[in-house]
Enzyme design. Structure first.
Site, PDB file in Angstrom:
ATOM      1  N   THR A 158     -11.690  -2.177   6.392  1.00  0.00           N
ATOM      2  CA  THR A 158     -11.079  -1.457   5.267  1.00  0.00           C
ATOM      3  C   THR A 158      -9.668  -1.904   4.900  1.00  0.00           C
ATOM      4  O   THR A 158      -9.140  -1.442   3.897  1.00  0.00           O
ATOM      5  CB  THR A 158     -11.092   0.082   5.504  1.00  0.00           C
ATOM      6  OG1 THR A 158     -10.491   0.377   6.763  1.00  0.00           O
ATOM      7  CG2 THR A 158     -12.500   0.629   5.494  1.00  0.00           C
ATOM      8  N   GLY A 205       2.736  -2.714   8.299  1.00  0.00           N
ATOM      9  CA  GLY A 205       2.906  -3.392   9.595  1.00  0.00           C
ATOM     10  C   GLY A 205       4.282  -4.024   9.694  1.00  0.00           C
ATOM     11  O   GLY A 205       4.791  -4.557   8.708  1.00  0.00           O
ATOM     12  N   GLY A 261     -22.471   1.027  31.030  1.00  0.00           N
ATOM     13  CA  GLY A 261     -21.255   1.685  31.500  1.00  0.00           C
ATOM     14  C   GLY A 261     -20.114   0.702  31.732  1.00  0.00           C
ATOM     15  O   GLY A 261     -18.947   1.026  31.486  1.00  0.00           O
ATOM     16  N   GLU A 304      -6.743  -5.033   3.976  1.00  0.00           N
ATOM     17  CA  GLU A 304      -6.803  -6.211   3.107  1.00  0.00           C
ATOM     18  C   GLU A 304      -7.961  -6.090   2.109  1.00  0.00           C
ATOM     19  O   GLU A 304      -8.623  -7.072   1.781  1.00  0.00           O
ATOM     20  CB  GLU A 304      -6.948  -7.494   3.941  1.00  0.00           C
ATOM     21  CG  GLU A 304      -5.662  -7.918   4.641  1.00  0.00           C
ATOM     22  CD  GLU A 304      -4.571  -8.375   3.694  1.00  0.00           C
ATOM     23  OE1 GLU A 304      -4.894  -8.928   2.639  1.00  0.00           O
ATOM     24  OE2 GLU A 304      -3.389  -8.149   4.013  1.00  0.00           O
ATOM     25  N   ARG A 352     -26.460  -9.640  35.547  1.00  0.00           N
ATOM     26  CA  ARG A 352     -26.924  -8.285  35.784  1.00  0.00           C
ATOM     27  C   ARG A 352     -28.453  -8.231  35.796  1.00  0.00           C
ATOM     28  O   ARG A 352     -29.103  -8.698  34.876  1.00  0.00           O
ATOM     29  CB  ARG A 352     -26.397  -7.367  34.672  1.00  0.00           C
ATOM     30  CG  ARG A 352     -26.888  -5.933  34.719  1.00  0.00           C
ATOM     31  CD  ARG A 352     -26.236  -5.154  35.835  1.00  0.00           C
ATOM     32  NE  ARG A 352     -26.612  -3.739  35.809  1.00  0.00           N
ATOM     33  CZ  ARG A 352     -26.202  -2.866  36.721  1.00  0.00           C
ATOM     34  NH1 ARG A 352     -25.408  -3.246  37.693  1.00  0.00           N
ATOM     35  NH2 ARG A 352     -26.574  -1.604  36.649  1.00  0.00           N
ATOM     36  N   ASP A 359     -10.759  -2.749   0.894  1.00  0.00           N
ATOM     37  CA  ASP A 359     -11.914  -2.035   1.436  1.00  0.00           C
ATOM     38  C   ASP A 359     -13.177  -2.849   1.151  1.00  0.00           C
ATOM     39  O   ASP A 359     -13.409  -3.285   0.026  1.00  0.00           O
ATOM     40  CB  ASP A 359     -12.001  -0.664   0.780  1.00  0.00           C
ATOM     41  CG  ASP A 359     -13.234   0.092   1.204  1.00  0.00           C
ATOM     42  OD1 ASP A 359     -13.127   0.841   2.180  1.00  0.00           O
ATOM     43  OD2 ASP A 359     -14.296  -0.084   0.578  1.00  0.00           O
ATOM     44  N   SER A 419      -6.641   0.567  -2.406  1.00  0.00           N
ATOM     45  CA  SER A 419      -7.436  -0.430  -3.116  1.00  0.00           C
ATOM     46  C   SER A 419      -6.919  -0.637  -4.539  1.00  0.00           C
ATOM     47  O   SER A 419      -6.870  -1.751  -5.034  1.00  0.00           O
ATOM     48  CB  SER A 419      -8.898   0.020  -3.163  1.00  0.00           C
ATOM     49  OG  SER A 419      -9.442   0.022  -1.867  1.00  0.00           O
ATOM     50  N   THR A 422       0.817  -1.218   0.000  1.00  0.00           N
ATOM     51  CA  THR A 422       0.000   0.000   0.000  1.00  0.00           C
ATOM     52  C   THR A 422       0.849   1.267   0.000  1.00  0.00           C
ATOM     53  O   THR A 422       1.861   1.355   0.699  1.00  0.00           O
ATOM     54  CB  THR A 422      -0.915  -0.014   1.230  1.00  0.00           C
ATOM     55  OG1 THR A 422      -1.811  -1.103   1.097  1.00  0.00           O
ATOM     56  CG2 THR A 422      -1.708   1.274   1.361  1.00  0.00           C
TER      57      THR A 422
END
Lengths: 771, 771
Positions: A563, A327, A542, A565, A459, A567, A294, A288
């Site tokens: 988005t 990366g 919360g 690998e 809960r 979009d 893309s 990229t």
């Protein structure tokens, strides 16, 4: 008015029917025609005497329903009896009716104790398919709250067995991965700055490499098994742990290693693959660019061959040509760089090159610049960076030359002549990244669901006065928020299992189909992850917002999945184009008209057209039949494919440029691609159920499959109504079936999330403590 | 076949119609009945001679459409002429047709140059309402890409004027706030740890206090103007800056200050209000407990009165009774603590007390414990903490005693006798927090939209060969992702403006209605924010994932909005209950039957029932008429209200407990509440348009209003089809109208986001650089 005492004397055979009669009449949801159908089933039973049949006939007149006073008297007798009804008899209207008869009648010898009569009664009960909350426990309102609002959380199946079934061949391997990721070495650490976080992730990745997980998909001689499905199973399981680790693992072993393995040849494998698998060589995948994500084909980085030095010169000519979001950029020694190959004055399109970024002392090589991308929304344990090149010289043999070679004199050659075809073939071999992403997404979604379901089982908030407050999961709105998502997670699991199998057994012939599968499932799966985690976070209020409860990381880390690998919106366009192309190929000789003819024939060969009552059939049996569901999904896909093909053909035939014609149908392409993926997933879910030979799992899998399918139909009911495939009575009945399925699945919710087998150490959310 | 040359000789009057004829026939979307409607309009024109009319008649036979060859010949002549058509004539099919006639005919004196004829032609053009991309520029495919895919970004209105209109009375005040938040003092700082971040936020909040913004809503004697709408306008504007600051501001001045102002009396005002407004006293709002968030009435903290010491003892009896998520907890000197008041051995329900948490040196007072809530998903600049009390003694006068007093001897008295009514009255006075939240959410959504739209106007990806790549915003899918959201942001703006006005002018009589408004708009608005920011992030791809581009903060900070100040799902239940109650009140004397009678009358008094063709009327004029849109939204709300009231009534009448009956309709309540809010917002949007006296703004506001309304109808088209209010032809036409409206609004997208007036310094996203 018929009081209970009168019934007891004059028509005792009717008493066991009281719970059913009450439900049939009391629920405002039942339409006259639905009541009629119940009536038909009841009156066809032989065990009623003439008198009883006559009274029943009266009680089931849609034109003169029982009075409210009568209904109240029925429910009173039911509720009065409740305390004496054994718990086991409260799960069925039939059992409840029998128990009421036993309790209230002086004579226990009443007519429908026979097995035949009971079977008939159960048939009637199953015709009472439209009621959700009142069937059956809820009539006994007093009882309801004692057990926390619904049935117990004991499930009819063992989570371990479900897990074993889902994980199939990879069960042992995944067990081993679970051991590693729950080891103290990989214990989560407090939030820190990105630099420390990255060091932790790198260290963890090395732990995984040491186990041999990274090299799994490589050939045996480089430490692997050559089985991609094993790599995927490992990747998916790591997805239960830290997602920065998961992505780092994928980048190093899948993307960088994959580029070497798939685009390189023998010499590259020998030189790099073993050390990549052990993480001795850290590598990144430099595809990229700032200007092109893309649209990979338009990358600007150049690789110009110089025959005098027998080198390529890698260069970033513009700011927009810088590699971005790469990366592993800060840790890597090597990069697989994608660049426009130029030799002998001609461009040959995008090719990949191995480029050494750093020397043994981790100093940048001359001409290479790397810059940290800074903080991201998530995945801050991954060292994403920008990389750019100022006339970096690399040896000729660093071209990954499986699909294109440059001879020493600069002559270019390739086994694939067309540049376009070559480009797509090269890219196709790299689809593994795209295949893997939705697995990590699904693991994250499963973690979110596990946390939210467990919290909803402890809960409590609001409820009847002077009683314990109601469990969140006993609220219909809460069931509607979580349980369809749970069903969808199971559905996507089956879809992805299929994708992994197809991808790991791939041949060249079915690569195009696998690319379509990967694009579709990656998009559908990752959009699901984003949506699912959002719903789960909100369902935890919360508490879900506190970082300690993990939604912070799960949401932020997976957000990019939609988005990267590819979009998702672009990928879904590819899916639709792929579908059109397949059809064109299949009908190559008979041309476009052949396709259309075939498609229109197919579209009319549906259940819908065979039976005029089909569109409004709202019986539970029909709505939950896998035949009906398969037909609905297949019909939608074929009809949409036909419509979009027809529009495209007309546009082009009438003079529109194909580029413009495709723009015109972009939104329809998205719809079509979605219909395709959902049909595929449903088919795989159904196949999975058929494959299952564990009788304790089949019923719940069936319910999940129906819930998934009916929910997706409901989400798209506008289309089904517009197309005339269904009428309003049917889509309304589907809504009620979904409510009912949620209610039925509710007692199994805990077992269903436990079946994912997410280790507590990975889940690590204080609110997910329910065992 | 009629060639162009033949037409020129035999029927020149038809030539200016060519672009329209081409569009009518070439677009596969047009149904025969739609072509028929165009035909009727064309043939009713008087300026055609007999021969021309006859040829036109042929050309418009739905049974024998022009051949593809004819269509191709038409588009060729259109495209050949394109280069000579002045740009100004390319925005209308009529102008284009006239230009083509002028260029291609030897004789410029053709029959339809008259004004009358041109008006007739324009009428025909407006009947061609179903085509999106091809009207009109797209026929000229060559031209299209030269201007970057669509029309220019010059808009027909001035953003400053739109901003002025939207901000109305508060324009000057908001301008002042903009100056402050763009001051260097408040410049964004790099990401740090939560401790430093909180100090920054505290310092910034003091800057705002110094400007008098915090005290604005308080009475004049305490530094304010008494005008709540001014406080809201300030709060909304701060929402463009850091959302931790916004929430901190809201907690200190709105929640803590609001509790003092609304629940306290003169002595409390004198003692605390002035110093609260200046932030000399930092205060927090200690209502929520670990065990009870939504269900405030069941709080466990106790406040037991001791007449001997004339003190209240505030105590946390259990772990679940600890106050949690309390904003400002670490900085506060005081807390407004909500606890169960007990005196003379009797419980009087929840009341609020001022409790001093810390002394002048910021040391905790005896018995008070505070613990940091740790990292959250977002809003880490807000110091949320847990607070609990071990028998903390406070003086009697610290009870905020407007609605309940305790005499020195411990006698309790209150102007409101019923405990339930008193509780809801007290809570009602605190609805300001809930009113404010959606404003902050809307500001964040506007920021997201501004970033995504600006990026889509510079970012290009893919496109025709040898031409610049296509701008993202010129893709139909991208328009569909962003522009309906943009329209919805405008719609919600009108809805919230109304809420602020009603709230700031409130009287006791309309508090119940305002609570319903606040609950509905808070939920609808904050769910929109979450969804909108997600879509905007995805629309920006990898760039959107980088923290520098702000989606990280926008998404994470606003995520809690859907569940704090009332969980949205719970609030929507309140809305539906409120609607039912209003009706019951209105028809108190005639009882439930009166309500039903009224509702069923109302439901039948709709356009739908007056005109049998209504359900399938797909004309643009009709679909974009505000009357139709109003009717559709009102019909849906009334019908759903009637249905749910009917179901509830039946359930209860037939013996179901009301608690259970309400559970049964929970999901329908959500649907009804949504229908109510959307009807309300649409009404306010339409009122806003009518209020607008700037002729340059009206057309675009109208388009936005139509886009909002039609999109919401499309999202719920399943219901409209099921209910029989619309037929498939109509819902399909609505889809095409939405595409077309996106296309029409596209050139104004930039001006529309600039109208929000978000200062660049606040937006601060490097990708949002387009000017």
């Amino acid at each position: 008015m018929l009081t209970f005492q009168q019934l007891k004397k004059e028509a005792p055979g009717i008493i066991p029917l009281l719970p059913m009669l009450y439900v049939a009449w009391a629920d405002a949801v039942l339409t006259p025609s639905e009541i009629n159908s119940i009536k038909n089933k009841i009156t066809s039973q032989r065990w009623l005497n003439a008198k009883e049949a006559e009274i029943l006939e009266q009680l089931l007149q849609p034109t003169s329903p029982p009075s409210d006073a009568e209904l109240r008297s029925w429910v009173q007798i039911i509720q009065r009896s409740a305390k004496d009804i054994p718990a086991t008899d409260k799960e069925s209207l039939v059992d409840m009716g029998m128990a009421i008869a036993k309790i209230n009648m002086d004579n226990t010898d009443f007519p429908m104790a026979s097995e035949e009569a009971q079977a008939a009664l159960r048939e009637i009960e199953s015709a009472l398919d439209v009621v959700s909350l009142e069937v059956p426990g809820n009539i006994l309102t007093k009882e309801k709250t004692e057990t926390g609002g619904a049935k117990s959380d004991k499930s009819a199946f063992q989570p371990e067995e479900m897990q074993h079934f889902l994980e199939a061949n990879h069960h042992q391997l995944r067990k081993k991965v679970r051991q590693i990721i729950t080891d103290d070495l990989l214990a989560y650490q407090p939030v820190t700055n990105k630099e420390d976080y990255r060091e932790t992730i790198l260290a963890w990745a090395k732990v995984l490499a040491k186990q041999g997980f990274g090299a799994l998909a490589y050939p045996k001689e480089y430490g692997g098994t050559g089985d991609m499905s094993q790599f995927i199973a490992v990747f998916e399981t790591i997805g239960y742990h830290d997602l920065s680790l998961t992505i780092k693992f994928g980048v190093q072993f899948g993307l960088f290693g994959g580029a070497i393995a798939n685009l390189g040849t023998e010499s590259h494998h020998q030189k790099y693959l073993l050390k990549t698998g052990t993480l001795e060589y850290a590598g990144c995948f430099a595809m990229t660019e700032t200007g092109h994500g893309s649209n990979v084909r338009q990358l600007e980085t150049t690789a110009t061959y110089n025959p005098e030095t027998q080198e390529f010169v890698i260069h970033s000519p513009t700011v927009s040509s810088r590699k971005e979001y790469i990366g592993n950029a800060l840790h890597s020694r090597y990069a697989a760089v994608f660049a426009q190959l130029q030799t002998q004055g001609e461009g040959q399109g995008v090719h990949a090159f191995v480029l050494q970024l750093r020397d043994e002392n981790h100093h940048l090589m001359p001409g290479v610049s790397v810059e940290d991308c800074g903080y991201k929304m998530g995945l801050n344990g991954v060292d994403n960076g920008k990389i750019w090149f100022d006339q970096v010289r690399i040896p000729r043999e660093n071209l990954l030359d499986k699909y294109g070679q440059v001879a020493p004199d600069g002559t270019y050659s390739s086994p694939i002549k067309s540049e376009g075809k070559r480009f797509f073939t090269m890219l196709g071999t790299l689809v593994g990244g795209r295949v893997n992403v939705p697995f990590a997404g699904l693991s994250a979604a499963k973690a979110g669901l596990t946390i939210a379901v467990k919290y909803a089982l402890v809960r409590r908030q609001f409820g009847p006065e002077n009683e314990p407050e109601t469990l969140l999961l006993d609220y219909p709105t809460h069931q509607r928020r979580l349980l369809p998502l749970l069903a969808k997670a199971y559905a996507i699991d089956f879809g992805l299992t299929y994708l992994a199998k197809r991808y790991s057994e791939k041949t060249e012939a079915d690569m195009r189909e696998i690319e379509t599968l990967a694009a579709g499932l990656k998009s559908y799966g990752t959009w699901f992850t984003t949506h699912c985690l959002q719903m789960c976070r909100e369902a935890c209020g919360g508490k879900g917002y506190l970082a300690e409860n993990r939604f912070t990381a799960l949401k932020a880390d997976t957000d990019i999945f939609t988005t990267f690998e590819g979009d998702n919106t672009v990928l879904m366009q590819l899916v639709a184009k792929g579908l059109l192309t397949s059809f064109k190929h299949e009908f190559g000789s008979s041309g476009a008209f052949g396709v259309l003819k075939y498609l229109s024939e197919q579209a009319s060969q549906t259940l819908a057209e065979y039976n005029p009552l089909f569109g409004r059939n709202a019986d539970q049996e029909h709505l939950r039949s896998l035949d009906f569901l398969k037909d609905a999904f297949a019909y939608r896909e074929r009809k949409q494919l036909m419509q979009v093909a027809d529009r495209l053909r007309k546009h082009i035939k009438r003079g529109m440029k194909s580029q413009d014609a495709f723009l015109r149908v972009q939104n329809q392409f998205l719809t079509l691609a979605n219909a395709f993926v959902e049909r595929l997933i449903l088919d795989q879910f159904i196949d999975g159920i058929q494959r299952c030979d564990n009788p304790s799992l089949k019923p719940i899998l069936n319910q999940l499959c129906c819930l998934y399918a009916l929910w997706q139909i409901e989400e798209d009911k506008g289309w089904f109504l517009e197309s005339g495939y269904m009428e309003a009575a049917k889509t309304k009945a589907i809504r009620r079936q979904i409510d009912k399925l949620c209610w039925e699945i509710r007692p199994h919710a805990l077992a269903l999330v436990e079946s994912f087998g997410i280790p507590d150490a990975c889940l690590a959310a204080p609110i997910a403590t329910y065992q």
